[in-house]
Design a protein around this motif. Structure first.
Motif, PDB file in Angstrom:
ATOM      1  N   GLY A 437     -12.167   1.675   2.699  1.00  0.00           N
ATOM      2  CA  GLY A 437     -10.937   1.241   3.367  1.00  0.00           C
ATOM      3  C   GLY A 437     -10.261   0.778   3.745  1.00  0.00           C
ATOM      4  O   GLY A 437      -8.798   0.543   4.124  1.00  0.00           O
ATOM      5  N   LEU A 438     -10.547  -0.038   2.025  1.00  0.00           N
ATOM      6  CA  LEU A 438      -9.039  -1.542   1.971  1.00  0.00           C
ATOM      7  C   LEU A 438      -7.719  -0.711   1.622  1.00  0.00           C
ATOM      8  O   LEU A 438      -7.136  -1.201   2.062  1.00  0.00           O
ATOM      9  CB  LEU A 438      -9.303  -2.013   1.206  1.00  0.00           C
ATOM     10  CG  LEU A 438     -10.639  -2.902   1.021  1.00  0.00           C
ATOM     11  CD1 LEU A 438     -11.395  -3.677   0.642  1.00  0.00           C
ATOM     12  CD2 LEU A 438     -10.363  -4.019   2.646  1.00  0.00           C
ATOM     13  N   ILE A 439      -7.594   0.570   0.722  1.00  0.00           N
ATOM     14  CA  ILE A 439      -6.421   0.219   0.535  1.00  0.00           C
ATOM     15  C   ILE A 439      -6.303   2.426   0.688  1.00  0.00           C
ATOM     16  O   ILE A 439      -7.328   3.383   0.696  1.00  0.00           O
ATOM     17  CB  ILE A 439      -6.100   0.723  -0.553  1.00  0.00           C
ATOM     18  CG1 ILE A 439      -6.783   1.220  -2.094  1.00  0.00           C
ATOM     19  CG2 ILE A 439      -6.443  -1.117  -1.143  1.00  0.00           C
ATOM     20  CD1 ILE A 439      -6.402   0.892  -3.642  1.00  0.00           C
ATOM     21  N   GLU A 440      -5.391   2.892   1.085  1.00  0.00           N
ATOM     22  CA  GLU A 440      -5.088   4.014   0.435  1.00  0.00           C
ATOM     23  C   GLU A 440      -3.731   4.467  -0.218  1.00  0.00           C
ATOM     24  O   GLU A 440      -3.966   5.957  -0.621  1.00  0.00           O
ATOM     25  CB  GLU A 440      -4.811   4.893   2.355  1.00  0.00           C
ATOM     26  CG  GLU A 440      -5.877   4.469   3.098  1.00  0.00           C
ATOM     27  CD  GLU A 440      -5.534   5.997   4.154  1.00  0.00           C
ATOM     28  OE1 GLU A 440      -4.094   6.448   4.306  1.00  0.00           O
ATOM     29  OE2 GLU A 440      -6.106   6.248   5.056  1.00  0.00           O
ATOM     30  N   HIS A 441      -2.817   4.417  -0.251  1.00  0.00           N
ATOM     31  CA  HIS A 441      -1.849   4.239  -1.834  1.00  0.00           C
ATOM     32  C   HIS A 441      -1.206   2.673  -2.394  1.00  0.00           C
ATOM     33  O   HIS A 441      -1.819   1.800  -1.527  1.00  0.00           O
ATOM     34  CB  HIS A 441      -0.851   4.112   0.068  1.00  0.00           C
ATOM     35  CG  HIS A 441       0.516   4.678  -0.487  1.00  0.00           C
ATOM     36  ND1 HIS A 441       1.460   3.536  -1.507  1.00  0.00           N
ATOM     37  CD2 HIS A 441       1.311   5.799  -1.108  1.00  0.00           C
ATOM     38  CE1 HIS A 441       2.925   4.650  -1.503  1.00  0.00           C
ATOM     39  NE2 HIS A 441       2.362   5.262  -1.270  1.00  0.00           N
ATOM     40  N   MET A 442      -1.128   2.803  -2.973  1.00  0.00           N
ATOM     41  CA  MET A 442      -0.065   2.346  -4.175  1.00  0.00           C
ATOM     42  C   MET A 442      -0.182   0.901  -3.300  1.00  0.00           C
ATOM     43  O   MET A 442      -0.169  -0.704  -3.728  1.00  0.00           O
ATOM     44  CB  MET A 442      -0.388   2.919  -5.725  1.00  0.00           C
ATOM     45  CG  MET A 442       1.074   3.035  -4.923  1.00  0.00           C
ATOM     46  SD  MET A 442       1.359   4.798  -6.537  1.00  0.00           S
ATOM     47  CE  MET A 442       2.859   5.065  -5.720  1.00  0.00           C
ATOM     48  N   SER A 443       0.893   1.196  -2.822  1.00  0.00           N
ATOM     49  CA  SER A 443       1.294  -0.328  -1.726  1.00  0.00           C
ATOM     50  C   SER A 443       0.883  -0.738  -1.350  1.00  0.00           C
ATOM     51  O   SER A 443       1.095  -2.596  -0.396  1.00  0.00           O
ATOM     52  CB  SER A 443       2.907  -0.068  -1.153  1.00  0.00           C
ATOM     53  OG  SER A 443       2.353   1.254   0.139  1.00  0.00           O
ATOM     54  N   ASP A 444      -0.410  -0.427  -1.018  1.00  0.00           N
ATOM     55  CA  ASP A 444      -1.650  -0.862  -0.475  1.00  0.00           C
ATOM     56  C   ASP A 444      -2.106  -2.390  -0.290  1.00  0.00           C
ATOM     57  O   ASP A 444      -2.916  -3.851   0.025  1.00  0.00           O
ATOM     58  CB  ASP A 444      -2.127  -0.169   0.438  1.00  0.00           C
ATOM     59  CG  ASP A 444      -2.007   0.234   1.944  1.00  0.00           C
ATOM     60  OD1 ASP A 444      -1.229   0.434   2.083  1.00  0.00           O
ATOM     61  OD2 ASP A 444      -2.505   2.092   1.254  1.00  0.00           O
ATOM     62  N   LEU A 445      -2.102  -1.923  -2.183  1.00  0.00           N
ATOM     63  CA  LEU A 445      -2.892  -3.102  -2.941  1.00  0.00           C
ATOM     64  C   LEU A 445      -1.899  -4.310  -2.642  1.00  0.00           C
ATOM     65  O   LEU A 445      -2.786  -5.709  -2.913  1.00  0.00           O
ATOM     66  CB  LEU A 445      -2.535  -2.304  -4.325  1.00  0.00           C
ATOM     67  CG  LEU A 445      -3.640  -1.017  -5.696  1.00  0.00           C
ATOM     68  CD1 LEU A 445      -2.578  -1.307  -6.435  1.00  0.00           C
ATOM     69  CD2 LEU A 445      -4.666  -2.341  -5.190  1.00  0.00           C
ATOM     70  N   TYR A 446      -0.681  -4.656  -2.051  1.00  0.00           N
ATOM     71  CA  TYR A 446       0.221  -5.829  -2.332  1.00  0.00           C
ATOM     72  C   TYR A 446      -0.380  -6.586  -0.869  1.00  0.00           C
ATOM     73  O   TYR A 446       0.152  -7.152  -0.724  1.00  0.00           O
ATOM     74  CB  TYR A 446       1.425  -5.805  -2.459  1.00  0.00           C
ATOM     75  CG  TYR A 446       1.528  -5.129  -3.699  1.00  0.00           C
ATOM     76  CD1 TYR A 446       1.369  -5.920  -5.210  1.00  0.00           C
ATOM     77  CD2 TYR A 446       1.446  -3.742  -4.481  1.00  0.00           C
ATOM     78  CE1 TYR A 446       1.418  -5.404  -6.649  1.00  0.00           C
ATOM     79  CE2 TYR A 446       1.673  -3.077  -5.810  1.00  0.00           C
ATOM     80  CZ  TYR A 446       2.112  -3.915  -6.325  1.00  0.00           C
ATOM     81  OH  TYR A 446       1.724  -3.506  -7.632  1.00  0.00           O
ATOM     82  N   ARG A 447      -1.205  -5.891   0.039  1.00  0.00           N
ATOM     83  CA  ARG A 447      -1.568  -6.609   1.622  1.00  0.00           C
ATOM     84  C   ARG A 447      -3.008  -7.387   1.163  1.00  0.00           C
ATOM     85  O   ARG A 447      -3.377  -7.393   2.228  1.00  0.00           O
ATOM     86  CB  ARG A 447      -1.901  -5.087   2.449  1.00  0.00           C
ATOM     87  CG  ARG A 447      -0.107  -4.328   2.397  1.00  0.00           C
ATOM     88  CD  ARG A 447      -0.370  -4.101   4.315  1.00  0.00           C
ATOM     89  NE  ARG A 447       1.402  -3.752   4.226  1.00  0.00           N
ATOM     90  CZ  ARG A 447       1.743  -2.277   3.995  1.00  0.00           C
ATOM     91  NH1 ARG A 447       1.012  -1.422   3.512  1.00  0.00           N
ATOM     92  NH2 ARG A 447       2.621  -2.598   4.555  1.00  0.00           N
ATOM     93  N   LEU A 448      -3.338  -6.373   0.447  1.00  0.00           N
ATOM     94  CA  LEU A 448      -4.894  -6.993   0.141  1.00  0.00           C
ATOM     95  C   LEU A 448      -5.326  -8.816   0.128  1.00  0.00           C
ATOM     96  O   LEU A 448      -4.335  -8.887  -0.847  1.00  0.00           O
ATOM     97  CB  LEU A 448      -5.825  -6.800  -1.257  1.00  0.00           C
ATOM     98  CG  LEU A 448      -5.731  -5.278  -1.072  1.00  0.00           C
ATOM     99  CD1 LEU A 448      -6.728  -4.560  -2.705  1.00  0.00           C
ATOM    100  CD2 LEU A 448      -7.041  -4.929  -0.430  1.00  0.00           C
ATOM    101  N   LYS A 449      -5.385  -9.563   0.413  1.00  0.00           N
ATOM    102  CA  LYS A 449      -6.156 -10.467   0.892  1.00  0.00           C
ATOM    103  C   LYS A 449      -7.314 -11.187  -0.138  1.00  0.00           C
ATOM    104  O   LYS A 449      -8.494  -9.914  -0.289  1.00  0.00           O
ATOM    105  CB  LYS A 449      -5.817 -11.480   1.717  1.00  0.00           C
ATOM    106  CG  LYS A 449      -5.233 -11.005   2.986  1.00  0.00           C
ATOM    107  CD  LYS A 449      -5.109 -11.903   4.094  1.00  0.00           C
ATOM    108  CE  LYS A 449      -3.918 -11.234   5.165  1.00  0.00           C
ATOM    109  NZ  LYS A 449      -3.743  -9.783   5.815  1.00  0.00           N
ATOM    110  N   GLU A 450      -7.633 -12.455  -0.379  1.00  0.00           N
ATOM    111  CA  GLU A 450      -8.354 -12.703  -1.226  1.00  0.00           C
ATOM    112  C   GLU A 450      -9.700 -12.688  -0.175  1.00  0.00           C
ATOM    113  O   GLU A 450     -10.991 -11.722  -1.180  1.00  0.00           O
ATOM    114  CB  GLU A 450      -8.433 -14.218  -1.367  1.00  0.00           C
ATOM    115  CG  GLU A 450      -7.847 -14.604  -2.777  1.00  0.00           C
ATOM    116  CD  GLU A 450      -7.977 -16.309  -3.428  1.00  0.00           C
ATOM    117  OE1 GLU A 450      -6.813 -16.557  -3.260  1.00  0.00           O
ATOM    118  OE2 GLU A 450      -8.705 -16.733  -2.933  1.00  0.00           O
TER     119      GLU A 450
END
Ligand SMILES: [Zn+2]
Length: 643
Positions: A437-450
């Motif tokens: 559930g970390l991402i749903e859309h490709m833009s969510d990749l850029y919200r991920l933290k370490e």
């Protein structure tokens, strides 16, 4: 324009249908209504072959006709080092080799006068009546063209066209060919039903004229002439280094793997036509051409069961699962069955024995049915990924759930990752991100933290930091990569680059109309529609990507000289009132070019002696090139800058 083609197609379908009904003694509509259909088509395309079809289209026995010069075979190699040794540092033009039937089209005074198959290379068969049905083979060439001129190329059937053709053959009660590879030759060899050739397409690979070096200096000039005269080309590229050749071969493999058109290799030709003359040909092949192929291997296998996989475009593709076999150096247990229509037309099911082919390290494909098991084929009714009810568009099964189908989502994020060149982010890791559930859309990749990335399996601190940096770094990608990453069907990086060359910003691209796109060389109606509707559908994706800080780098188009004579080429001859250098300078300042030899590329001959009998003037007359006096040249130079 788009509507006209659809209208013509629909009229042709109706006319053929009613013709057959009439000749089978069961007319469906009155003669008057039928005539109205023909009249309507005649106003749109006065010379459409369906209007000249006698009866239901029985053709006479094919006649043997000679080839002059012969259509030779090609030297071939499977070895990259051998290819480089042949190249010897020369500039090359590459084109994909389509799996079809080689064809020669002879134009006299611009009209298609003869179409013939390659046959044995010295004699082919006259197939003109059939080829008039192929919309990629123009019946008339526009503008002044040398006469005669011969266009050579490959007639082929795409996977989609094949499925439609098979469907029509079935309704006509014709015996189905056993093998999709042989369909083109099969239809060309038939005496009846010339109209079935309308499912075929044509890529040009050569233009042949007497004294060709007078007209063209390079292979590239030939291809641009072909393109200017509405012939379709397949991935023609100029290559001048080992790197560019290797990249081109990779492109061919990719095309092969997800293309709708079968290719069986790549053909390279020395660009400089004077080397063609010097090197000549053996009795078997020209020395200035070389085909590169990947060894193909076939095997006969039994289908254990089916897998249906949803692609990022929502297309649900049938895959046959088989007992593992070794083919071209790899263990194979999955075979693509192309599309749903193949399954239906060949009635494929578990237990069937089929022949498969694998070459070029791509996914193996179904070749033909060897022995059928009992029973009937079955389509899934629901998407294997999201359970949406599928639709069948005559060729393909489609999952209509564009926004939340997990398979489509995974496919489109993977496509983004590939274009944004995010290293270390494998499909497995991506799947894990989605599952968690970390991402749903490709833009969510850029919200991920370490710390989010640490939740992924087998991902320790060092890798999490590396992944994080790789993702952040990809925010500033080139515009062609950005657009390719959006995943619009039929549009890869090189196609975007070609469009950007004419419309060099994201703003211009998202506001494109179909008419704008059609002006760019190499873009056809179907692609133009896909681009416009695709961009519309991707608006939200673009917003989301911008919202997380993705910023494509501004695109710098290649420099093209501007000025009133932009793109125009001239030859000077005879006595002139000003020093030649002066005239050359003026032309170049206005964006034009001065060359010494007359060829098709030349816009005009600059001379004050319009009836000159110099060699250049004669050549120019043969090619119907304009003559400009110095005065006319000055007039053009004075006209307002129209660029
Ligand atoms: Zn789905």
């Amino acid at each position: 324009m788009v509507d006209k083609k659809a209208k013509v197609d629909s009229l042709v379908e109706q006319i053929l249908y009613h013709k057959r009904a009439y000749y089978s003694g069961q007319p469906v509509i009155s003669d008057a209504s039928y005539d109205r259909l023909e009249d309507e088509l005649r106003t749109l395309v006065p010379t459409h072959p369906v209007l000249e079809l006698v009866g239901t289209g029985e053709a006479a026995d094919a006649e043997k006709v000679p080839h002059d010069p012969p259509m030779l075979s090609l030297a071939k190699t499977y070895d990259l080092e051998e290819l480089f040794a042949w190249v010897k540092g020369r500039g090359l033009v590459g084109t994909f080799k389509v799996d079809g039937v080689a064809l020669s089209l002879v134009y006299k005074n611009g009209d298609l006068s003869l179409a013939k198959t390659r046959g044995n290379g010295r004699f082919g068969e006259d197939v003109t009546a059939k080829i008039r049905w192929v919309s990629d083979c123009p019946g008339k060439l526009q503008g002044q063209v040398p006469s005669p001129i011969e266009v050579r190329g490959e007639l082929y059937c795409s996977e989609g066209g094949f499925a439609r053709l098979m469907g029509e053959m079935e309704t006509l009660g014709l015996e189905k060919p056993t093998n999709p590879r042989n369909i083109v030759a099969g239809i060309l060899g038939r005496k009846q039903h010339v109209e079935l050739a309308r499912y075929f397409q044509f890529f040009a690979f050569d233009a042949v004229v007497k004294n060709e070096t007078k007209l063209f200096h390079t292979e590239r000039e030939k291809f641009s002439w072909l393109s200017a005269h509405k012939f379709k080309l397949i991935q023609v590229e100029f290559l001048d280094s080992k790197e560019s050749i290797t990249a081109y071969l990779q492109k061919a493999k990719d095309f092969w793997e997800d293309g709708d058109v079968g290719i069986d290799g790549v053909v390279f030709t020395y660009d400089d036509l004077s080397t063609h003359e010097q090197l000549g040909a053996t009795s078997h092949h020209p020395r200035y051409k070389m085909s590169f192929k990947w060894p193909g291997q076939t095997a006969v296998v039994t289908i254990k069961h089916f897998k249906w996989l949803t692609s990022r475009f929502g297309i649900v593709t049938p895959v046959a699962v088989i007992d593992p076999v070794y083919l071209s150096g790899a263990q194979i247990s999955n075979v693509t069955l192309h599309n749903a229509a193949y399954v239906k037309l060949f009635n494929l099911k578990a237990g069937d024995t089929i022949e498969i082919i694998r070459s070029g390290e791509v996914i193996p494909k179904f070749l033909q049915l060897v022995k059928a098991a009992d029973g009937n084929f079955a389509f899934p009714s629901k998407c294997p990924s999201c359970d949406s009810v599928l639709t069948f568009d005559e060729v393909r099964l489609v999952c209509p759930n564009r926004t939340s189908c997990p398979a489509q989502r995974l496919g489109s994020i993977l496509n983004w990752i590939r274009y944004a060149e995010i290293d270390d982010l494998s499909e497995k890791r991506l799947q894990a991100m989605i599952d968690l559930g970390l991402i749903e859309h490709m833009s969510d990749l850029y919200r991920l933290k370490e710390e989010d990335l640490l939740k992924l399996p087998l991902t320790k601190e060092k890798m999490a930091r590396k992944l994080f940096n790789n993702i952040q770094k990809s925010k500033n990608l080139s515009l062609p990569h950005f657009l390719g990453g959006l995943g619009i069907e039929g549009m890869g990086r090189t196609s975007w680059e070609a469009l950007l060359q004419n419309f060099p910003s994201l703003d211009k691209i998202v506001n494109l109309l179909e008419v704008d796109i059609l002006q760019v060389e190499g873009f056809a109606e179907k692609t133009a529609q896909q681009i416009v509707s695709g961009l519309k559908a991707k608006k939200e994706d673009i917003h989301k990507l911008f919202a997380v800080g993705v910023r494509p780098i501004a695109f710098e188009p290649r420099k093209v000289e501007s000025g009133v004579l932009k793109g125009k080429t001239f030859v000077l001859t005879g006595a002139l009132s000003q020093p030649r250098d002066e005239i050359v300078k003026k032309i170049e300042k206005a964006g034009g070019k001065v060359v010494s030899a007359v060829s098709m590329k030349v816009t005009a001959i600059i001379t004050n002696e319009t009836s000159s009998s110099s060699t250049k003037a004669k050549q120019a007359r043969e090619l119907s090139i304009s003559f400009w006096s110095e005065e006319e040249l000055e007039k053009h130079l004075r006209s307002l800058d129209d660029s």
